[in-house]
Design a protein around this motif. Sequence first.
Motif, PDB file in Angstrom:
ATOM      1  N   VAL A  50       0.855  -1.180   0.000  1.00 15.19           N
ATOM      2  CA  VAL A  50       0.000   0.000   0.000  1.00 15.19           C
ATOM      3  C   VAL A  50       0.892   1.232   0.000  1.00 15.19           C
ATOM      4  CG1 VAL A  50      -1.789   1.259   1.245  1.00 15.19           C
ATOM      5  CG2 VAL A  50      -1.817  -1.222   1.225  1.00 15.19           C
ATOM      6  N   LYS A  51       0.632   2.165  -0.921  1.00  8.30           N
ATOM      7  CA  LYS A  51       1.415   3.399  -1.015  1.00  8.30           C
ATOM      8  C   LYS A  51       0.676   4.512  -0.291  1.00  8.30           C
ATOM      9  CE  LYS A  51       3.461   4.344  -4.890  1.00  8.30           C
ATOM     10  NZ  LYS A  51       3.701   4.803  -6.276  1.00  8.30           N
ATOM     11  N   CYS A  52       1.372   5.145   0.643  1.00  8.20           N
ATOM     12  CA  CYS A  52       0.800   6.256   1.403  1.00  8.20           C
ATOM     13  C   CYS A  52       0.630   7.459   0.475  1.00  8.20           C
ATOM     14  CB  CYS A  52       1.719   6.604   2.570  1.00  8.20           C
ATOM     15  SG  CYS A  52       1.153   8.013   3.530  1.00  8.20           S
ATOM     16  N   PRO A  53      -0.549   8.093   0.470  1.00  5.80           N
ATOM     17  CA  PRO A  53      -0.751   9.239  -0.420  1.00  5.80           C
ATOM     18  C   PRO A  53       0.029  10.480   0.018  1.00  5.80           C
ATOM     19  CG  PRO A  53      -2.690   8.908   0.940  1.00  5.80           C
ATOM     20  CD  PRO A  53      -1.765   7.758   1.210  1.00  5.80           C
ATOM     21  N   GLY A  54       0.415  10.567   1.280  1.00  8.13           N
ATOM     22  CA  GLY A  54       1.116  11.752   1.767  1.00  8.13           C
ATOM     23  C   GLY A  54       2.608  11.715   1.494  1.00  8.13           C
ATOM     24  N   CYS A  55       3.284  10.636   1.952  1.00  6.86           N
ATOM     25  CA  CYS A  55       4.741  10.580   1.836  1.00  6.86           C
ATOM     26  C   CYS A  55       5.221   9.586   0.779  1.00  6.86           C
ATOM     27  CB  CYS A  55       5.355  10.233   3.187  1.00  6.86           C
ATOM     28  SG  CYS A  55       4.896   8.601   3.796  1.00  6.86           S
ATOM     29  N   LEU A  56       4.311   8.871   0.124  1.00  6.35           N
ATOM     30  CA  LEU A  56       4.608   7.902  -0.945  1.00  6.35           C
ATOM     31  C   LEU A  56       5.466   6.724  -0.482  1.00  6.35           C
ATOM     32  CD1 LEU A  56       5.219  10.338  -3.923  1.00  6.35           C
ATOM     33  CD2 LEU A  56       3.105   9.240  -3.241  1.00  6.35           C
ATOM     34  N   GLN A  57       5.445   6.437   0.827  1.00 10.43           N
ATOM     35  CA  GLN A  57       6.158   5.269   1.352  1.00 10.43           C
ATOM     36  C   GLN A  57       5.285   4.034   1.161  1.00 10.43           C
ATOM     37  OE1 GLN A  57       7.403   5.578   5.414  1.00 10.43           O
ATOM     38  NE2 GLN A  57       8.090   3.463   5.528  1.00 10.43           N
ATOM     39  N   ILE A  58       5.914   2.892   0.858  1.00 14.41           N
ATOM     40  CA  ILE A  58       5.180   1.642   0.624  1.00 14.41           C
ATOM     41  C   ILE A  58       5.214   0.803   1.889  1.00 14.41           C
ATOM     42  CG2 ILE A  58       5.138  -0.497  -0.680  1.00 14.41           C
ATOM     43  CD1 ILE A  58       6.203   1.070  -3.057  1.00 14.41           C
ATOM     44  N   THR A  59       4.042   0.321   2.300  1.00 14.02           N
ATOM     45  CA  THR A  59       3.894  -0.505   3.498  1.00 14.02           C
ATOM     46  C   THR A  59       3.191  -1.798   3.109  1.00 14.02           C
ATOM     47  OG1 THR A  59       3.621   1.514   4.802  1.00 14.02           O
ATOM     48  CG2 THR A  59       3.004  -0.541   5.858  1.00 14.02           C
ATOM     49  N   THR A  60       3.641  -2.930   3.671  1.00 14.86           N
ATOM     50  CA  THR A  60       2.996  -4.217   3.423  1.00 14.86           C
ATOM     51  C   THR A  60       1.846  -4.394   4.399  1.00 14.86           C
ATOM     52  OG1 THR A  60       5.056  -5.179   2.642  1.00 14.86           O
ATOM     53  CG2 THR A  60       3.335  -6.699   3.301  1.00 14.86           C
ATOM     54  N   VAL A  61       0.656  -4.696   3.867  1.00 16.45           N
ATOM     55  CA  VAL A  61      -0.558  -4.825   4.676  1.00 16.45           C
ATOM     56  C   VAL A  61      -1.250  -6.133   4.305  1.00 16.45           C
ATOM     57  CG1 VAL A  61      -2.794  -3.777   5.212  1.00 16.45           C
ATOM     58  CG2 VAL A  61      -0.835  -2.327   4.762  1.00 16.45           C
ATOM     59  N   PHE A  62      -1.810  -6.817   5.313  1.00 16.04           N
ATOM     60  CA  PHE A  62      -2.603  -8.022   5.077  1.00 16.04           C
ATOM     61  C   PHE A  62      -3.991  -7.602   4.615  1.00 16.04           C
ATOM     62  CE2 PHE A  62      -5.086 -11.722   6.833  1.00 16.04           C
ATOM     63  CZ  PHE A  62      -4.588 -12.652   5.939  1.00 16.04           C
ATOM     64  N   SER A  63      -4.549  -8.321   3.639  1.00 15.06           N
ATOM     65  CA  SER A  63      -5.831  -7.918   3.055  1.00 15.06           C
ATOM     66  C   SER A  63      -6.980  -7.960   4.052  1.00 15.06           C
ATOM     67  CB  SER A  63      -6.167  -8.809   1.864  1.00 15.06           C
ATOM     68  OG  SER A  63      -6.341 -10.146   2.308  1.00 15.06           O
ATOM     69  N   HIS A  64      -6.921  -8.863   5.015  1.00 15.25           N
ATOM     70  CA  HIS A  64      -7.981  -8.988   6.015  1.00 15.25           C
ATOM     71  C   HIS A  64      -7.486  -8.488   7.377  1.00 15.25           C
ATOM     72  CE1 HIS A  64      -9.470 -11.530   2.821  1.00 15.25           C
ATOM     73  NE2 HIS A  64     -10.616 -11.700   3.454  1.00 15.25           N
ATOM     74  N   ALA A  65      -6.796  -7.348   7.385  1.00 19.74           N
ATOM     75  CA  ALA A  65      -6.237  -6.797   8.627  1.00 19.74           C
ATOM     76  C   ALA A  65      -7.358  -6.512   9.621  1.00 19.74           C
ATOM     77  CB  ALA A  65      -5.457  -5.530   8.332  1.00 19.74           C
ATOM     78  N   GLU A  66      -7.119  -6.839  10.886  1.00 19.63           N
ATOM     79  CA  GLU A  66      -8.134  -6.654  11.929  1.00 19.63           C
ATOM     80  C   GLU A  66      -7.849  -5.451  12.808  1.00 19.63           C
ATOM     81  OE1 GLU A  66      -8.458 -10.317  14.036  1.00 19.63           O
ATOM     82  OE2 GLU A  66      -9.463 -11.325  12.394  1.00 19.63           O
ATOM     83  N   SER A  67      -6.869  -4.659  12.442  1.00 20.43           N
ATOM     84  CA  SER A  67      -6.576  -3.440  13.190  1.00 20.43           C
ATOM     85  C   SER A  67      -6.234  -2.330  12.205  1.00 20.43           C
ATOM     86  CB  SER A  67      -5.417  -3.658  14.171  1.00 20.43           C
ATOM     87  OG  SER A  67      -4.257  -4.016  13.455  1.00 20.43           O
ATOM     88  N   VAL A  68      -6.283  -1.105  12.690  1.00 21.68           N
ATOM     89  CA  VAL A  68      -5.960   0.043  11.847  1.00 21.68           C
ATOM     90  C   VAL A  68      -4.465   0.007  11.535  1.00 21.68           C
ATOM     91  CG1 VAL A  68      -5.867   2.554  11.773  1.00 21.68           C
ATOM     92  CG2 VAL A  68      -7.841   1.420  12.784  1.00 21.68           C
ATOM     93  N   VAL A  69      -4.109   0.214  10.270  1.00 22.32           N
ATOM     94  CA  VAL A  69      -2.706   0.224   9.855  1.00 22.32           C
ATOM     95  C   VAL A  69      -2.317   1.664   9.564  1.00 22.32           C
ATOM     96  CG1 VAL A  69      -1.039  -0.600   8.161  1.00 22.32           C
ATOM     97  CG2 VAL A  69      -2.895  -2.091   8.904  1.00 22.32           C
TER      98      VAL A  69
END
Length: 99
Positions: A50-69
Amino acid sequence: QVCHGFSRTNSQGPEVTMDVDLLHPSPVAEAQKHKLKRLVQSPNSYFMDVKCPGCLQITTVFSHAESVVLCGSCNAMLCQPTGGIARLTEGCSFRKKQD
């Protein structure tokens, strides 16, 4: 010819065909089936970049995440949990990670 107690004969009767090909199902039909009832079992979940719209950093996220990332550098919220697939915030772009 006898096989397992049942007699087998070569009759030239009418050929029976099925409406659905069980060995070669369509990809659309397979995607709609439950994950355990597919021809080859596979999970519905995946990891994504997932690319952050503010700083353009890429973070790996699970599709069924159960908490706020949150983004690691600017603490912007990338996705929020729902009952199933996590909902990405507006402006975030993603791609599925390959195996």
